[in-house]
Design a protein around this motif. Structure first.
Motif, PDB file in Angstrom:
ATOM      1  N   MET A 287       0.823  -1.201   0.000  1.00 15.54           N
ATOM      2  CA  MET A 287       0.000   0.000   0.000  1.00 15.54           C
ATOM      3  C   MET A 287       0.868   1.266   0.000  1.00 15.54           C
ATOM      4  SD  MET A 287      -3.034   0.945  -0.161  1.00 15.54           S
ATOM      5  CE  MET A 287      -4.253   2.076   0.275  1.00 15.54           C
ATOM      6  N   LYS A 288       1.963   1.238   0.759  1.00 12.87           N
ATOM      7  CA  LYS A 288       2.857   2.396   0.792  1.00 12.87           C
ATOM      8  C   LYS A 288       3.459   2.665  -0.583  1.00 12.87           C
ATOM      9  CE  LYS A 288       4.333   2.267   5.596  1.00 12.87           C
ATOM     10  NZ  LYS A 288       5.477   2.129   6.497  1.00 12.87           N
ATOM     11  N   LYS A 289       3.778   1.581  -1.281  1.00  9.02           N
ATOM     12  CA  LYS A 289       4.362   1.725  -2.610  1.00  9.02           C
ATOM     13  C   LYS A 289       3.351   2.389  -3.545  1.00  9.02           C
ATOM     14  CE  LYS A 289       6.759  -0.961  -6.122  1.00  9.02           C
ATOM     15  NZ  LYS A 289       7.213  -2.295  -6.532  1.00  9.02           N
ATOM     16  N   PHE A 290       2.097   1.970  -3.472  1.00 10.36           N
ATOM     17  CA  PHE A 290       1.052   2.565  -4.300  1.00 10.36           C
ATOM     18  C   PHE A 290       0.907   4.052  -3.990  1.00 10.36           C
ATOM     19  CE2 PHE A 290      -3.270   4.021  -4.913  1.00 10.36           C
ATOM     20  CZ  PHE A 290      -3.478   3.708  -6.246  1.00 10.36           C
ATOM     21  N   ILE A 291       0.846   4.385  -2.715  1.00 15.30           N
ATOM     22  CA  ILE A 291       0.678   5.783  -2.311  1.00 15.30           C
ATOM     23  C   ILE A 291       1.864   6.620  -2.769  1.00 15.30           C
ATOM     24  CG2 ILE A 291       0.617   7.323  -0.294  1.00 15.30           C
ATOM     25  CD1 ILE A 291      -1.119   5.172   1.088  1.00 15.30           C
ATOM     26  N   PHE A 292       3.056   6.082  -2.649  1.00 15.50           N
ATOM     27  CA  PHE A 292       4.256   6.835  -3.006  1.00 15.50           C
ATOM     28  C   PHE A 292       4.380   7.051  -4.516  1.00 15.50           C
ATOM     29  CE2 PHE A 292       8.838   7.210  -3.892  1.00 15.50           C
ATOM     30  CZ  PHE A 292       9.109   8.340  -3.141  1.00 15.50           C
TER      31      PHE A 292
ATOM     32  N   TRP B   3       1.837   5.957  -7.223  1.00 12.32           N
ATOM     33  CA  TRP B   3       0.649   6.220  -8.046  1.00 12.32           C
ATOM     34  C   TRP B   3      -0.188   7.390  -7.567  1.00 12.32           C
ATOM     35  CZ3 TRP B   3       0.087   4.806 -12.789  1.00 12.32           C
ATOM     36  CH2 TRP B   3       0.727   3.674 -13.243  1.00 12.32           C
ATOM     37  N   LEU B   4      -0.249   7.628  -6.272  1.00 14.93           N
ATOM     38  CA  LEU B   4      -1.098   8.714  -5.779  1.00 14.93           C
ATOM     39  C   LEU B   4      -0.716  10.075  -6.359  1.00 14.93           C
ATOM     40  CD1 LEU B   4      -3.557   9.257  -4.035  1.00 14.93           C
ATOM     41  CD2 LEU B   4      -2.002   9.663  -2.114  1.00 14.93           C
ATOM     42  N   PRO B   5       0.572  10.441  -6.424  1.00 11.57           N
ATOM     43  CA  PRO B   5       0.909  11.738  -7.041  1.00 11.57           C
ATOM     44  C   PRO B   5       0.436  11.836  -8.494  1.00 11.57           C
ATOM     45  CG  PRO B   5       2.795  10.880  -5.851  1.00 11.57           C
ATOM     46  CD  PRO B   5       1.772   9.795  -5.873  1.00 11.57           C
ATOM     47  N   PHE B   6       0.544  10.737  -9.241  1.00 14.03           N
ATOM     48  CA  PHE B   6       0.080  10.734 -10.629  1.00 14.03           C
ATOM     49  C   PHE B   6      -1.432  10.941 -10.697  1.00 14.03           C
ATOM     50  CE2 PHE B   6      -1.811   8.242 -14.086  1.00 14.03           C
ATOM     51  CZ  PHE B   6      -1.365   8.987 -15.163  1.00 14.03           C
ATOM     52  N   PHE B   7      -2.178  10.236  -9.855  1.00 22.78           N
ATOM     53  CA  PHE B   7      -3.640  10.370  -9.874  1.00 22.78           C
ATOM     54  C   PHE B   7      -4.085  11.754  -9.403  1.00 22.78           C
ATOM     55  CE2 PHE B   7      -3.731   5.571  -9.558  1.00 22.78           C
ATOM     56  CZ  PHE B   7      -4.071   5.405 -10.888  1.00 22.78           C
ATOM     57  N   ILE B   8      -3.389  12.314  -8.444  1.00 27.70           N
ATOM     58  CA  ILE B   8      -3.717  13.675  -7.995  1.00 27.70           C
ATOM     59  C   ILE B   8      -3.463  14.664  -9.122  1.00 27.70           C
ATOM     60  CG2 ILE B   8      -2.979  15.550  -6.449  1.00 27.70           C
ATOM     61  CD1 ILE B   8      -2.612  13.389  -4.274  1.00 27.70           C
ATOM     62  N   TRP B   9      -2.326  14.532  -9.804  1.00 23.19           N
ATOM     63  CA  TRP B   9      -2.010  15.443 -10.917  1.00 23.19           C
ATOM     64  C   TRP B   9      -3.024  15.285 -12.046  1.00 23.19           C
ATOM     65  CZ3 TRP B   9       0.591  19.703 -11.168  1.00 23.19           C
ATOM     66  CH2 TRP B   9       0.890  20.252 -12.411  1.00 23.19           C
ATOM     67  N   SER B  10      -3.386  14.044 -12.368  1.00 21.49           N
ATOM     68  CA  SER B  10      -4.383  13.800 -13.415  1.00 21.49           C
ATOM     69  C   SER B  10      -5.720  14.429 -13.045  1.00 21.49           C
ATOM     70  CB  SER B  10      -4.562  12.300 -13.645  1.00 21.49           C
ATOM     71  OG  SER B  10      -3.367  11.709 -14.061  1.00 21.49           O
ATOM     72  N   GLY B  11      -6.102  14.304 -11.791  1.00 19.07           N
ATOM     73  CA  GLY B  11      -7.338  14.925 -11.316  1.00 19.07           C
ATOM     74  C   GLY B  11      -7.275  16.438 -11.390  1.00 19.07           C
TER      75      GLY B  11
ATOM     76  N   ILE C 192       6.410  12.603 -16.283  1.00 15.33           N
ATOM     77  CA  ILE C 192       7.400  12.220 -15.268  1.00 15.33           C
ATOM     78  C   ILE C 192       6.740  11.384 -14.173  1.00 15.33           C
ATOM     79  CG2 ILE C 192       8.874  13.118 -13.407  1.00 15.33           C
ATOM     80  CD1 ILE C 192       9.636  15.413 -15.330  1.00 15.33           C
ATOM     81  N   LEU C 193       5.579  11.812 -13.709  1.00 11.53           N
ATOM     82  CA  LEU C 193       4.886  11.056 -12.655  1.00 11.53           C
ATOM     83  C   LEU C 193       4.442   9.679 -13.151  1.00 11.53           C
ATOM     84  CD1 LEU C 193       2.738  13.868 -10.994  1.00 11.53           C
ATOM     85  CD2 LEU C 193       4.809  12.768 -10.082  1.00 11.53           C
ATOM     86  N   LEU C 194       3.955   9.609 -14.379  1.00 14.26           N
ATOM     87  CA  LEU C 194       3.538   8.320 -14.931  1.00 14.26           C
ATOM     88  C   LEU C 194       4.738   7.406 -15.134  1.00 14.26           C
ATOM     89  CD1 LEU C 194       1.382   6.436 -16.002  1.00 14.26           C
ATOM     90  CD2 LEU C 194       1.551   7.608 -18.212  1.00 14.26           C
ATOM     91  N   PHE C 195       5.813   7.935 -15.670  1.00 10.61           N
ATOM     92  CA  PHE C 195       7.021   7.129 -15.875  1.00 10.61           C
ATOM     93  C   PHE C 195       7.519   6.569 -14.541  1.00 10.61           C
ATOM     94  CE2 PHE C 195      11.541   6.435 -16.053  1.00 10.61           C
ATOM     95  CZ  PHE C 195      11.687   5.703 -17.230  1.00 10.61           C
TER      96      PHE C 195
ATOM     97  N   LYS D 108       7.677   2.612 -13.812  1.00 10.56           N
ATOM     98  CA  LYS D 108       9.004   2.031 -13.590  1.00 10.56           C
ATOM     99  C   LYS D 108       9.065   1.274 -12.257  1.00 10.56           C
ATOM    100  CE  LYS D 108      13.817   3.149 -14.296  1.00 10.56           C
ATOM    101  NZ  LYS D 108      14.586   3.105 -13.085  1.00 10.56           N
ATOM    102  N   ALA D 109       8.330   1.753 -11.269  1.00  8.15           N
ATOM    103  CA  ALA D 109       8.315   1.090  -9.970  1.00  8.15           C
ATOM    104  C   ALA D 109       7.588  -0.247 -10.026  1.00  8.15           C
ATOM    105  CB  ALA D 109       7.657   1.996  -8.933  1.00  8.15           C
ATOM    106  N   TYR D 110       6.646  -0.389 -10.954  1.00  6.99           N
ATOM    107  CA  TYR D 110       5.839  -1.600 -11.011  1.00  6.99           C
ATOM    108  C   TYR D 110       6.204  -2.533 -12.161  1.00  6.99           C
ATOM    109  CZ  TYR D 110       2.730  -0.299  -7.260  1.00  6.99           C
ATOM    110  OH  TYR D 110       2.220  -0.004  -6.024  1.00  6.99           O
ATOM    111  N   ILE D 111       6.794  -2.012 -13.210  1.00  8.76           N
ATOM    112  CA  ILE D 111       7.161  -2.838 -14.361  1.00  8.76           C
ATOM    113  C   ILE D 111       8.670  -3.043 -14.331  1.00  8.76           C
ATOM    114  CG2 ILE D 111       7.149  -3.036 -16.864  1.00  8.76           C
ATOM    115  CD1 ILE D 111       4.726  -1.223 -16.934  1.00  8.76           C
TER     116      ILE D 111
END
Length: 116
Positions: free
Chosen positions: A1-6, A8-16, A51-54, A58-61
């Motif tokens: 969960m921490k990995k997701f928050i660290f 993906w959350l910034p990417f989803f916030i920026w997209s929103g 940058i946020l998406l990359f 990169k963290a997951y793939i």
């Protein structure tokens, strides 16, 4: 969960945030005399987006080549940019414009270049 928050959350916030901005009517944005200021804003928005998406991908793939992640980022940026432009076509005082989409893609290319 921490990995997701660290990652993906910034990417989803920026997209929103980008979605929120594209939902605002034209009068929401101040008028400027700076030439191409709206294109500059698009480039900056999508530098951050790419940058946020990359970073998240990169963290997951882990098992894919670097170039594969770059193609995913470029593809997602174009799709998100197209959806963003289509969405703007239904907002009062806004319109969908191909130069904005090109600015989005330029931002993604700059963002990926900055990562390298």
């Amino acid at each position: 969960m921490k990995k997701f928050i660290f990652y993906w959350l910034p990417f989803f916030i920026w997209s929103g945030f980008l979605y929120y901005l594209s939902s605002r009517p034209a009068y929401f944005f101040p008028k400027t005399n700076i030439p191409f200021s709206d294109k500059i804003v698009h480039v900056f928005e999508y530098i951050v987006f790419s940058i946020l998406l990359f970073r998240a991908l990169k963290a997951y793939i882990k098992n894919f080549k670097y170039i594969f992640i770059i193609f995913i980022v470029l593809y997602c940026t174009v799709v998100f940019g197209m959806i963003d432009e289509l969405h703007q076509a239904f907002v009062p005082g806004r319109n969908a414009a191909m130069p904005d989409l090109v600015s989005d893609m330029l931002g993604a290319i700059i963002g990926i270049t900055l990562i390298r």
